[in-house]
Design a protein around this motif. Structure first.
Motif, PDB file in Angstrom:
ATOM      1  N   LYS A 197      27.291  50.388  61.958  1.00 34.56           N
ATOM      2  CA  LYS A 197      25.689  49.947  62.215  1.00 34.56           C
ATOM      3  C   LYS A 197      24.782  51.188  62.497  1.00 34.56           C
ATOM      4  N   ALA A 198      25.323  51.959  63.737  1.00 33.73           N
ATOM      5  CA  ALA A 198      24.462  53.179  63.969  1.00 33.73           C
ATOM      6  C   ALA A 198      24.293  54.130  63.000  1.00 33.73           C
ATOM      7  N   LYS A 237      24.319  53.794  59.571  1.00 29.28           N
ATOM      8  CA  LYS A 237      23.595  53.343  58.658  1.00 29.28           C
ATOM      9  C   LYS A 237      22.381  53.465  58.674  1.00 29.28           C
ATOM     10  N   LYS A 238      21.771  53.097  60.053  1.00 30.47           N
ATOM     11  CA  LYS A 238      20.551  52.910  60.696  1.00 30.47           C
ATOM     12  C   LYS A 238      19.852  54.269  60.540  1.00 30.47           C
ATOM     13  N   ALA A 239      20.778  55.234  60.813  1.00 30.45           N
ATOM     14  CA  ALA A 239      20.355  56.731  61.121  1.00 30.45           C
ATOM     15  C   ALA A 239      20.209  57.365  59.704  1.00 30.45           C
ATOM     16  N   ASN A 263      25.061  57.129  53.987  1.00 31.51           N
ATOM     17  CA  ASN A 263      25.162  56.109  52.944  1.00 31.51           C
ATOM     18  C   ASN A 263      26.668  55.666  52.492  1.00 31.51           C
ATOM     19  N   GLU A 271      27.767  46.035  56.294  1.00 30.24           N
ATOM     20  CA  GLU A 271      26.674  47.300  56.607  1.00 30.24           C
ATOM     21  C   GLU A 271      26.160  47.481  55.123  1.00 30.24           C
ATOM     22  N   LYS A 291      21.812  60.717  64.829  1.00 32.37           N
ATOM     23  CA  LYS A 291      20.367  60.371  64.685  1.00 32.37           C
ATOM     24  C   LYS A 291      19.500  61.699  64.701  1.00 32.37           C
TER      25      LYS A 291
END
Ligand code: PEP
Ligand code: MN
Length: 337
Positions: free
Chosen positions: A115-116, A118-120, A123, A157, A320
């Motif tokens: 999750k982390a 992907k959010k940042a 791919n 995800e 991130k």
């Protein structure tokens, strides 16, 4: 030997040459370029030298490839290869970021990391289930159970997943759960394993052996391509030198060398190269500036408790921040991330 066809060559003319090559006991490998078709004839070069292939209709010229690697070379295929892993195109303008833990340890941890990252902006999700450990007493990976977690987290995800294959006996199970197969540095010259993944339909990430030259690395890729699998991504992950401030030495120039000699995409792994989380971001920046088509980064929510490679794993917040810095570098070299 490569047979270059005229732009105007018809399918029938190409087939005619293909049949002739097969009759001669050679293996024709076709590269369908945007502009023209090329056939790489694999086998005894002497057989070909005795054949006047230039006289076949549609053929423009017949050339010997000087490099020992043939299908991998830029002589065989001038345009860059783009390897698709799910919807991700490695080798395109967009820089691919593969991120995740070194080892899959449990589902909750993996999903949190997925999750982390992907959010940042990552791919592709990575995670090892079969681990090549220096010590036989160290954590060896969760095997099939881990692969199930990886596939599940990837689905959750919307990220394709990559994992390492160490042993031919595990190829079916690794193919079942993954979108891309990783061949690790320690297996770069496991020729039987290379031949086997050459028969696979999955894209392959081939890491450079820690004591291998670029030429040897490309010869290993040739094993995969010559068995029919052209979807190979090369990964520079650092080599052994006298320097001991880092775990390995990231050979930045190898990225440019490999890209010059080969049409295959090249990515970089600053996590294993440096072995230290504080060095991952600057070395990742250097790799992007030097033309890398992607990155492989180890991320962990609790690096101090990681079962492998905690010292080089980034916390999600650091990952991130790194992604933010990479956007600027990518833009400066005409790419995006
Ligand atoms: C890995 O990616 O976890 C790994 C073991 O890498 P390498 O083969 O480059 O050491
Ligand atoms: Mn690792």
């Amino acid at each position: 030997m490569i047979i270059v066809f005229k732009r105007s060559a018809t399918e029938k003319q190409i087939k005619h040459v293909t049949i002739k090559l097969k009759k001669l006991g050679l293996k024709p490998m076709i590269s369908q370029g945007v502009e023209r078709t090329i056939i790489g004839a694999i086998g005894e070069e002497d057989i070909l030298r005795a054949q006047p292939l230039e006289v076949f209709p549609g053929v423009e010229k017949v050339m010997a490839i000087m490099a020992p690697y043939k299908l991998v070379s830029r002589e065989f295929k001038h345009e860059k290869t783009v390897v698709s892993v799910g919807k991700v195109k490695i080798g395109s303008k967009h820089i691919a970021v593969i991120a995740g833990p070194c080892s899959i340890e449990n589902y909750d941890m993996l999903l949190k990391i997925a999750k982390a990252v992907k959010k940042a902006g990552a791919n592709i999700l990575r995670g090892g289930a079969f681990k090549p450990r220096t010590s036989p007493y160290a954590f060896q990976g969760l095997g099939e159970e881990g692969l199930k977690y990886l596939q599940q987290a990837g689905k959750e995800e919307g990220l394709p997943v990559v994992t390492e294959l160490m042993d031919i006996r595990d190829i079916d199970v690794v193919e079942r759960y993954s979108d891309m197969i990783q061949i690790g540095a320690r297996n770069m010259q496991n020729f039987n394993l290379l031949k086997e993944v050459g028969l696979s339909k999955k894209p392959i990430m081939l890491k450079r052996g820690m004591m291998s030259t670029v030429k040897e690395w490309l010869m290993s890729a040739e094993y995969i391509l010559s068995n029919g699998n052209f979807n190979v991504v090369l990964c520079e992950r650092g080599i052994r030198t006298f320097e001991d401030a880092t775990r390995f030495t990231m050979d930045i120039s190898a990225i440019a060398v490999a890209k010059k000699l080969s049409h295959l995409p090249v990515i970089a792994d600053p996590s294993h190269a440096t072995g230290k989380w504080g060095l991952v971001s600057p070395v990742a920046q250097a790799a992007i500036a030097g033309g890398s088509d992607g990155l492989m980064i180890e991320v962990h929510t609790k690096p101090e408790e990681a079962l492998s490679d905690g010292e080089q794993s980034l916390l999600p917040a650091k990952f991130k921040a790194m992604m933010k810095s990479l956007r600027l570098v990518a833009k400066a070299v005409g790419r995006d991330i």
